[in-house]
Write a protein that holds these residues in place. Sequence first.
Motif, mmCIF file in Angstrom:
data_model
loop_
_atom_site.group_PDB
_atom_site.id
_atom_site.type_symbol
_atom_site.label_atom_id
_atom_site.label_comp_id
_atom_site.label_asym_id
_atom_site.label_seq_id
_atom_site.Cartn_x
_atom_site.Cartn_y
_atom_site.Cartn_z
ATOM 1 N N ALA A 1 69.002 -44.312 -15.467
ATOM 2 C CA ALA A 1 68.620 -45.292 -14.444
ATOM 3 C C ALA A 1 69.150 -46.679 -14.814
ATOM 4 O O ALA A 1 69.591 -47.437 -13.943
ATOM 5 C CB ALA A 1 67.087 -45.332 -14.303
ATOM 6 N N ALA A 2 69.120 -47.011 -16.108
ATOM 7 C CA ALA A 2 69.613 -48.326 -16.533
ATOM 8 C C ALA A 2 71.118 -48.435 -16.253
ATOM 9 O O ALA A 2 71.583 -49.437 -15.689
ATOM 10 C CB ALA A 2 69.331 -48.541 -18.018
ATOM 11 N N LEU A 3 71.869 -47.390 -16.612
ATOM 12 C CA LEU A 3 73.321 -47.423 -16.355
ATOM 13 C C LEU A 3 73.592 -47.489 -14.853
ATOM 14 O O LEU A 3 74.485 -48.233 -14.406
ATOM 15 C CB LEU A 3 73.990 -46.182 -16.959
ATOM 16 C CG LEU A 3 74.081 -46.145 -18.487
ATOM 17 C CD1 LEU A 3 74.610 -44.790 -18.958
ATOM 18 C CD2 LEU A 3 74.967 -47.274 -19.027
ATOM 19 N N GLY B 1 77.222 -54.024 -10.662
ATOM 20 C CA GLY B 1 78.609 -54.321 -11.057
ATOM 21 C C GLY B 1 78.742 -54.932 -12.440
ATOM 22 O O GLY B 1 79.851 -55.191 -12.909
ATOM 23 N N ALA B 2 77.599 -55.170 -13.128
ATOM 24 C CA ALA B 2 77.684 -55.783 -14.462
ATOM 25 C C ALA B 2 76.411 -55.508 -15.250
ATOM 26 O O ALA B 2 75.320 -55.404 -14.679
ATOM 27 C CB ALA B 2 77.887 -57.297 -14.345
ATOM 28 N N GLY B 3 76.575 -55.388 -16.557
ATOM 29 C CA GLY B 3 75.414 -55.209 -17.432
ATOM 30 C C GLY B 3 75.852 -54.754 -18.808
ATOM 31 O O GLY B 3 77.040 -54.470 -19.037
ATOM 32 N N VAL C 1 80.055 -41.905 -14.563
ATOM 33 C CA VAL C 1 79.470 -41.648 -13.246
ATOM 34 C C VAL C 1 78.845 -42.928 -12.705
ATOM 35 O O VAL C 1 79.003 -43.282 -11.532
ATOM 36 C CB VAL C 1 78.402 -40.525 -13.351
ATOM 37 C CG1 VAL C 1 77.653 -40.371 -12.035
ATOM 38 C CG2 VAL C 1 79.060 -39.214 -13.772
ATOM 39 N N ALA C 2 78.157 -43.669 -13.587
ATOM 40 C CA ALA C 2 77.451 -44.871 -13.143
ATOM 41 C C ALA C 2 78.402 -46.006 -12.782
ATOM 42 O O ALA C 2 78.069 -46.869 -11.967
ATOM 43 C CB ALA C 2 76.494 -45.340 -14.240
ATOM 44 N N SER C 3 79.553 -46.032 -13.404
ATOM 45 C CA SER C 3 80.522 -47.107 -13.136
ATOM 46 C C SER C 3 81.892 -46.714 -13.678
ATOM 47 O O SER C 3 81.998 -46.209 -14.799
ATOM 48 C CB SER C 3 80.060 -48.401 -13.815
ATOM 49 O OG SER C 3 81.101 -49.344 -13.831
#
Length: 361
Positions: free
Chosen positions: A240-242, A249-251, A180-182
């Motif tokens: 929240a972090a995701l 766009g990155a992490g 969902v987050a990315s």
Amino acid sequence: MTLAPNQTEKLGRARGDLRLGLPIVLAGEGRTLLAAAVETLGADRLAAMRALGQPELALTARRAETLKTPAYDDDLARLIVPQGAGLDWLNAVADPADDLRVPMKGPFAALRQGSAALHRAALQLAKSAQLLPAAVLVEVADGMAFAVAQGLTFLALTDCSDLFRLAPLEEVVSARLPMVASQAGRVHIFRPDDGGAEHYAIEIGRPDRDHPVLARLHSACFTGDVLGSLKCDCGPQLHAALAQMGSEGAGVLLYLNQEGRGIGLANKMRAYSLQDQGFDTVEANHRLGFEDDERDFRIGAEILRGMGFGTVRLLTNNPRKMAMMESCGIRVAERVALKVGKTPQNAAYLATKAAKSGHLL
Ligand SMILES: Nc1nc2c(ncn2[C@@H]2O[C@H](COP(=O)(O)OP(=O)(O)OP(=O)(O)O)[C@@H](O)[C@H]2O)c(=O)[nH]1
Ligand SMILES: [Zn+2]
């Protein structure tokens, strides 16, 4: 070439044995002791240990403090197990569940003479097996022959440093995972060489290794992450972090299987039960015999390094995490606050973390 287990593999076996309720033979500093974890020890094996000699009970100084008995060995206490004391006695001393209902468990006879090194090793092994830190030990004459005859694990320890060595981690596999987050998610699985828990890295996008990466070291919280517990802020912090990594766009999010700040889910539930008796999160850990935080942050640093990350923008409110990363050679270019998930039920928990563990509010 040899097929025999090396020291790391023997340590992994020893942890497994303690979880099974099997005693192990520890040798070092001129002594050989048979050691078992109180939590898993059965009555038959306790009787067999008694037949060998006078059993001793090793407890951490934290547990000894609650029991109001001195810890003559600084970080631990060695108590003589009285004649006739059985599993009920051992469990009542090791486990704080009934401390308030049955406050007077002593007086205890504590040992001052002789080395406590093997007692320390037994407690560390019990902790790393995620059991209550309490062990019964008894002297055995020819430890090696005894271990062979009984089919028990024999562990020679020249010092305790083996017990604190960081097990090298190897990446086993990685695969794409749209979330969902990315849509651009990839999950990497890391396995330590000591048979311990695997840890995961969730890479979002393709972060540039030459720039500080938005990173989160998340410690497993089954109750918060999966069940939506209102007692902590872990679930909302995870999501929240995701989400922030997804929108940038990155992490990279490390999901470290160090449940309950490293004490394991069963012990965390024991801590929750103590919290229902009125103790805060730090006091509950201490009453169980643990430090406030038993996590090993070297694992997170090692995974980041292995993935090619040297500098992070760390999503955290915990200054200790930043200090641990720096001391493990990962530069923290920036702290990114992560304040989500406050509920009426976790307000006191968050206040305790701020007051006692230095968390930034
Ligand atoms: N022992 C114990 N562990 C708890 C309790 N409440 C939550 N935890 C655990 O605490 C850990 C929370 O870790 P993190 O999310 O990294 O939190 P933190 O160290 O406070 O730091 P940041 O969230 O980065 O600010 C998880 O492993 C939870 O299972 C509790 O009352 N007792
Ligand atoms: Zn939590």
